[in-house]
Motif scaffolding. Structure first.
Motif, mmCIF file in Angstrom:
data_model
loop_
_atom_site.group_PDB
_atom_site.id
_atom_site.type_symbol
_atom_site.label_atom_id
_atom_site.label_comp_id
_atom_site.label_asym_id
_atom_site.label_seq_id
_atom_site.Cartn_x
_atom_site.Cartn_y
_atom_site.Cartn_z
ATOM 1 N N ASN A 55 0.854 -1.190 0.000
ATOM 2 C CA ASN A 55 0.000 0.000 0.000
ATOM 3 C C ASN A 55 0.889 1.237 0.000
ATOM 4 N N GLU A 132 -2.973 -1.016 -2.797
ATOM 5 C CA GLU A 132 -3.655 0.265 -2.601
ATOM 6 C C GLU A 132 -2.767 1.388 -3.109
ATOM 7 N N TRP A 183 -7.060 2.571 -5.009
ATOM 8 C CA TRP A 183 -7.952 2.812 -3.878
ATOM 9 C C TRP A 183 -8.625 4.154 -4.134
ATOM 10 N N SER A 184 -9.966 4.102 -4.362
ATOM 11 C CA SER A 184 -10.785 2.897 -4.335
ATOM 12 C C SER A 184 -11.753 2.954 -5.507
ATOM 13 N N GLU A 190 -14.320 6.538 5.155
ATOM 14 C CA GLU A 190 -12.949 6.449 5.632
ATOM 15 C C GLU A 190 -12.975 6.435 7.157
#
Length: 235
Positions: A55, A132, A183-184, A190
């Motif tokens: 990520n 991500e 993402w996303s 969130e």
């Protein structure tokens, strides 16, 4: 070194080496004796991985705090009365130069390339996938003459394009990179910000639940169809 151990190597070393970093254990000795790591834990953790997920959103610059000035703490975390960086009171998190996303995170695609290359150097036989990568921006919604919505997010298109180019540079340098996920898909809740920040490439009207592909979704569609990174803006 300290923050790299806490944020990165505390995960990759037990997964891929079967041990926790010695420097991490030493750095955190004042707050834990590591008794929570029980016999057999590392053997269970250290298993073959088909893919290691990465990520990436922004970079973090740190430095040694001299103790004579106000300690900077631009680490992206809200102040909740404690530090997410145990054993590192001498480290300060420096303010990152812009540009920034709506989250206040800096935009630095070179950081993604550097991260992928570093992981490849440490674990050359481990396939990677970017699980991500994306950004929150203040999208601009307009109504077309036919009544349909258009959502313009040129900053996100530029963000995705530059990060995909960085990923491609790492790929051509020998990194075993198997995939990339934005993402996303849709604007979402969130956990730290509720519905205030929009990361999706598909716009969600939270009142009606209407979904509208943003310009970034159309751009990413062309990428998926052709296997070629499209120009910065959708036609």
């Amino acid at each position: 070194r300290r923050i790299d151990a806490l944020a990165n190597r505390s995960f990759t070393d037990p997964l891929l080496r079967g041990r926790y970093p010695e420097d991490l254990i030493e750095d955190t000795a004042a707050v834990t004796d590591w008794a929570f790591v029980q016999d057999g834990d590392l053997a269970r953790i250290h298993q073959p991985l088909d893919l290691l997920g990465v990520n990436y959103y922004a970079t973090t610059a740190v430095g040694l705090w001299d103790g004579t000035t106000a300690r900077q703490q631009h680490d992206g975390h809200k102040d909740v009365g404690g530090s997410p960086w145990p054993g590192s009171p001498q480290v300060e998190f420096l303010e990152q130069p812009g540009p920034h996303t709506a989250m206040g995170w800096n935009i630095d695609p070179d950081g993604l390339e550097e991260l992928l290359l570093d992981l490849h150097r440490r674990f050359p036989d481990q396939p990677l996938v970017i699980t991500e990568n994306g950004a929150a921006f203040d999208d601009r919604v307009s109504v077309r003459p036919d009544g349909t919505l258009a959502v313009h997010d040129p900053e996100r298109v530029d963000y995705l394009r530059r990060h995909l180019l960085a990923a491609h540079r790492a790929l051509t340098a020998g990194v075993d990179l198997r995939g990339y996920f934005v993402w996303s898909l849709m604007d979402n809740f969130e956990w730290g910000y509720g519905y205030a920040k929009r990361f999706g490439i598909v716009h969600v009207d939270y009142e009606t639940q209407r979904r509208t592909p943003k310009d970034s979704a159309l751009w990413f569609r062309d990428l998926a169809r052709t296997g070629t990174i499209p120009p910065p803006t959708h036609g």
